[in-house]
Design an enzyme around this catalytic site. Structure first.
Site, PDB file in Angstrom:
ATOM      1  N   ASP A   1       1.396  -1.200   0.082  1.00  0.00           N
ATOM      2  CA  ASP A   1      -0.184  -0.092   0.193  1.00  0.00           C
ATOM      3  C   ASP A   1       0.974   1.833  -0.591  1.00  0.00           C
ATOM      4  O   ASP A   1       1.533   1.305  -0.152  1.00  0.00           O
ATOM      5  CB  ASP A   1      -1.348   0.116   1.388  1.00  0.00           C
TER       6      ASP A   1
HETATM    7  C1  BGC Z   1      -4.690   2.736   0.320  1.00  0.00           C
HETATM    8  C2  BGC Z   1      -5.270   2.229  -0.171  1.00  0.00           C
HETATM    9  C3  BGC Z   1      -5.178   2.513  -2.163  1.00  0.00           C
HETATM   10  C4  BGC Z   1      -4.005   3.625  -2.081  1.00  0.00           C
HETATM   11  C5  BGC Z   1      -4.146   4.191  -3.542  1.00  0.00           C
HETATM   12  C6  BGC Z   1      -3.913   4.022   0.297  1.00  0.00           C
HETATM   13  O1  BGC Z   1      -3.624   4.776   0.770  1.00  0.00           O
HETATM   14  O2  BGC Z   1      -4.803   2.244   1.893  1.00  0.00           O
HETATM   15  O3  BGC Z   1      -7.055   1.815  -0.431  1.00  0.00           O
HETATM   16  O4  BGC Z   1      -5.571   1.670  -2.458  1.00  0.00           O
HETATM   17  O5  BGC Z   1      -3.628   4.595  -1.312  1.00  0.00           O
HETATM   18  O6  BGC Z   1      -4.947   5.092  -4.054  1.00  0.00           O
END
Ligand code: BGC
Length: 768
Positions: free
Chosen positions: A302
């Protein structure tokens, strides 16, 4: 736990020999720089610049990709992937212009296509004008996986139209703690419901052949693997402490279902479980996912989560150390949005022998395999002409259908449906807002530009005017959100105005809940609905006019003190762009309610239980001097939802009074629509293991099916389930089925049956 070959899961995705050959050929021609570059994902916002143009005397701001920046990143560092939008959703045209430029640079310099990924949480929600669906929690309330498949198909089509072949969905974090700010991004608190939704979604997004995705399919990234939805503090991205049985039996199951359905990639939980950050866990990433499930897909971090191993989690001393830990644990691609340091440091680690070349090759194979499976080598970009149905009416109709099945009638003293000609006061901060209907991940991360981008869809006020006539609807909100700053900020209320307006109305429809938020900015300090909003409802109820509460919220906020003041309560959760139209139709009785709660709605802050709580959480007073009782409370239980018609359940049966491991059992029940309106009913079957070697769950959902019945019509609903699905994970972390008595329940009836033999599974997953 790595397995004996005889216990091995058959490959989650059967290998395609041709693809494997191409992967090997490509890999052979790559340098170490090429390989570490493939393992990096950068943020699109870094690769473009703001544009300004005068149009019709108005300064219009836009965004455009910058080839120089692409040269100094993709070309120089051999970067394998790009994500995100620059702040706000782009138009279809902007995507169709920007992505081919990235692909072109990638193909010319690397000979390998880039893979571009987006968070498309409820439809292609980062593409302006795309078809927006109810958020996952609302889709779960339909208890209808076929709607999830349709959403996946439409989202895939519209994402592909925008030249995006990869979505960071579905989100499969079990929403078991109502305090958490991301409850609404996934499919409720139950592993079976979430697993069924996961299978349906993977099919919808990816199609039927995970080796050969078509031009209307996208690869999924199921997230956030796993245990993310249970932070001890209730705050986003903070530690969870989850027992081994809970982890394996509940939190892992939806991911396993998605992988078995062919999910091509997985994104990892940002936080830690029992002290181990998941990004650093060889056990969870390599053993549980890749080895135990025999899965050859790709694992993505993530947002900046390798950095977080040293900046936040403190399990690494610096970035290089963090990269070493994460890549050795099993991470294949790092979402390191703003920096190319990853490539430099990972190369050093390989040269120093701290990360093996074998691990790098494994990661790169997995990345290349996804790109081949998507057909990106042959066709790096979508052809815009292939997508004439983008945002067509029939897609919109599917979203409306989903919203109609998602909204939940929780209470009705007969006030609903509202009669024609009823004069309605619409009050509350959610009465006139597209932002509230959609929640976060809509056009922007926090959903804060929705009012503007979705202005041509209907708010509740607009939909109610359309359905009941403008003259019959008064809007006096009493409480409004402050649209800047924190999501929960409210303006100084003017409750008296709303109370005064009630004099003109026959019924008050109070639209309350939450404004949009997402992730850490959505953390809360108090689960109660805001004081202003509860004061508003109390003042409105004091007028003596009947009150209908419309709850429009991403998580169940406590409404215990105002619920008794309402004649009817509807929870619309986050129903999307057509959610208000659906609500007006349902309130008018043009359509029937059929949604059911996918999460327990709590009544008090110290009883945040789930429906499958442990039997000992609810016990009666024991004999003797001391009272050791325990009580659970809930405002409305999981699976609860009313209808305008009545369903009568009878004749619950099981085909075997005794069963053994390896058997299948069939439960059946008659359901009859005894009312005067057609309706849909989700029939939920539960099992209870009465005595077990660890404290049993009081009940577990073991099957569900939604049926549609005309007035007077009846149907026998059958559920055939493998007895192995009644097993639980014991204290030693292994699946076990123990002999003894079970009870199956459905529609207020129960039927007993007995398991005649024990069985323990040596493999970590039940394979038969
Ligand atoms: C979130 C994810 C997301 C990623 C990309 C993160 O802050 O936890 O769910 O897919 O950002 O945008």
């Amino acid at each position: 736990m790595a397995q004996n070959p005889q216990n091995r899961h058959s490959p989650s995705i059967p290998r395609d020999a041709q693809i494997e050959k191409e992967v090997e050929n490509t890999l052979k021609g790559m340098t170490l720089d090429d390989k570490v570059g493939q393992m990096l994902q950068l943020d699109l916002g870094q690769l473009g610049r703001q544009t300004f143009a005068m149009k019709g005397g108005r300064l219009e701001m836009g965004w455009s990709i910058d080839s120089l920046k692409l040269d100094s990143t993709i070309a120089r560092y051999r970067v394998g992937s790009i994500l995100n939008v620059p702040g706000t959703a782009l138009t279809l045209g902007e995507f169709q212009k920007a992505v081919p430029v990235m692909q072109d640079i990638s193909m010319r310099n690397l000979g390998i296509p880039t893979i571009y990924g987006l968070d498309q949480n409820h439809g292609a929600s980062y593409v302006q004008g795309a078809t927006i669906f109810p958020q996952p929690i609302a889709l779960a309330a339909t208890f209808n996986p076929s709607l999830a498949t349709v959403m996946g198909q439409i989202c895939a089509y519209e994402s592909r139209a925008a030249d995006c072949p990869w979505v960071f969905n579905p989100t499969l974090d079990l929403g078991r703690d109502p305090r958490w700010s991301r409850i609404w991004e996934s499919y409720g608190e139950d592993p079976l419901l979430e697993s069924e939704m996961a299978r349906a979604l993977v099919r919808g997004y990816q199609g039927d052949d995970p080796n050969h995705l078509g031009k209307y399919n996208v690869a999924v990234s199921v997230k956030h693997y796993f245990g993310y939805g249970a932070p001890f503090s209730g705050k986003d991205r903070t530690p969870a402490y989850i027992s081994e049985p809970m982890l394996r039996q509940k939190y892992f199951e939806p991911f396993k279902a998605a992988i078995e359905a062919g999910a091509l990639t997985v994104m990892v939980n940002s936080a830690s479980i029992n002290g181990v950050p998941v990004h650093a866990s060889h056990r969870f990433l390599t053993e549980w996912l890749k080895e135990d499930l025999n899965w050859d897909g790709m694992i993505l971090t993530d947002w900046a989560d390798i950095d977080n191993l040293y900046t936040r989690e403190k399990v690494a001393k610096d970035k290089k150390d963090a990269i070493r830990i994460a890549i050795n644990a099993g991470i294949d691609m790092s979402m390191d949005p703003y920096s190319t340091d990853f490539c430099v440091l990972l190369k050093e680690l390989v040269e120093e022998g701290a990360v093996s070349m074998e691990r790098i090759d494994d990661a790169v194979r997995r990345i290349l395999r996804v790109k081949y499976r998507l057909g990106l080598f042959d066709m790096p970009d979508s052809n815009p002409d292939d997508y004439p149905l983008f945002a067509c009416d029939s897609f919109a109709m599917k979203s409306l259908d989903a919203a109609l099945e998602a909204e939940i009638l929780l209470k009705n003293n007969g006030i609903l449906p509202l009669k024609e000609g009823t004069r309605i006061l619409l009050a509350g901060p959610n009465a006139n807002s597209m932002r509230c209907l959609n929640g976060g991940w809509t056009y922007t991360w926090q959903g804060s530009n929705t009012e503007d981008i979705a202005r041509h869809y209907n708010t509740i006020y607009e939909a109610m005017c359309n359905r009941f006539g403008k003259d019959n609807v008064i809007l006096e909100q009493g409480v409004t959100y402050r649209e800047s700053g924190s999501y929960d900020a409210e303006n100084t209320p003017d409750i008296e105005r709303a109370v005064a307006a009630a004099a003109e109305a026959d019924v008050i429809v109070a639209c309350i809940g939450e404004n949009s938020y997402c992730e850490t900015p959505g953390n809360l300090t108090d689960l109660w609905l805001s004081q202003n909003q509860r004061d508003l409802v109390k003042a409105l109820a004091a007028t003596g006019k009947p009150v209908v509460l419309i709850l429009n919220e991403g998580r169940p906020r406590l409404v215990t003190d105002i619920e008794p003041l309402a004649g009817a309560v509807v929870d619309i959760l986050l129903p999307g762009n057509y959610g208000a139209d659906a609500l007006a139709m349902l309130l008018a009785g043009d359509a029937n309610f059929s949604g059911k709660l996918p999460c327990t709605y709590p009544k008090e802050i110290n009883s945040l239980i789930n429906y499958d709580y442990k039997v000992s959480e609810q016990t009666s007073t024991m004999a003797g001097a001391y009272d050791y009782d325990a009580k659970v409370t809930q405002m409305w239980p999981f699976g609860f939802g009313l209808s305008y018609t009545a369903f009568e359940y009878s004749d619950l049966r099981i085909d075997k009074a005794e069963f053994a491991p390896g058997d299948f059992i069939t439960l059946s029940v008659n359901v009859r629509n005894t009312g005067r309106m057609a309706g849909k009913e989700s029939v939920l079957f539960y099992s209870s293991d009465l005595v077990a070697s660890i404290v049993p769950d009081c009940r577990r959902l073991c099957s569900f099916e939604k049926v549609s019945l005309e007035p007077g019509e009846s149907r026998t609903v059958k559920a055939t389930i493998p007895v192995s699905s009644l097993a639980f994970v014991g204290a030693d972390g292994k699946w076990v089925l123990e002999k003894g008595d079970f009870v199956f329940t459905c529609g207020g009836m129960s039927v007993p049956a007995t398991c005649t033999a024990d069985k323990k599974w040596d493999s970590p997953n039940i394979l038969d």
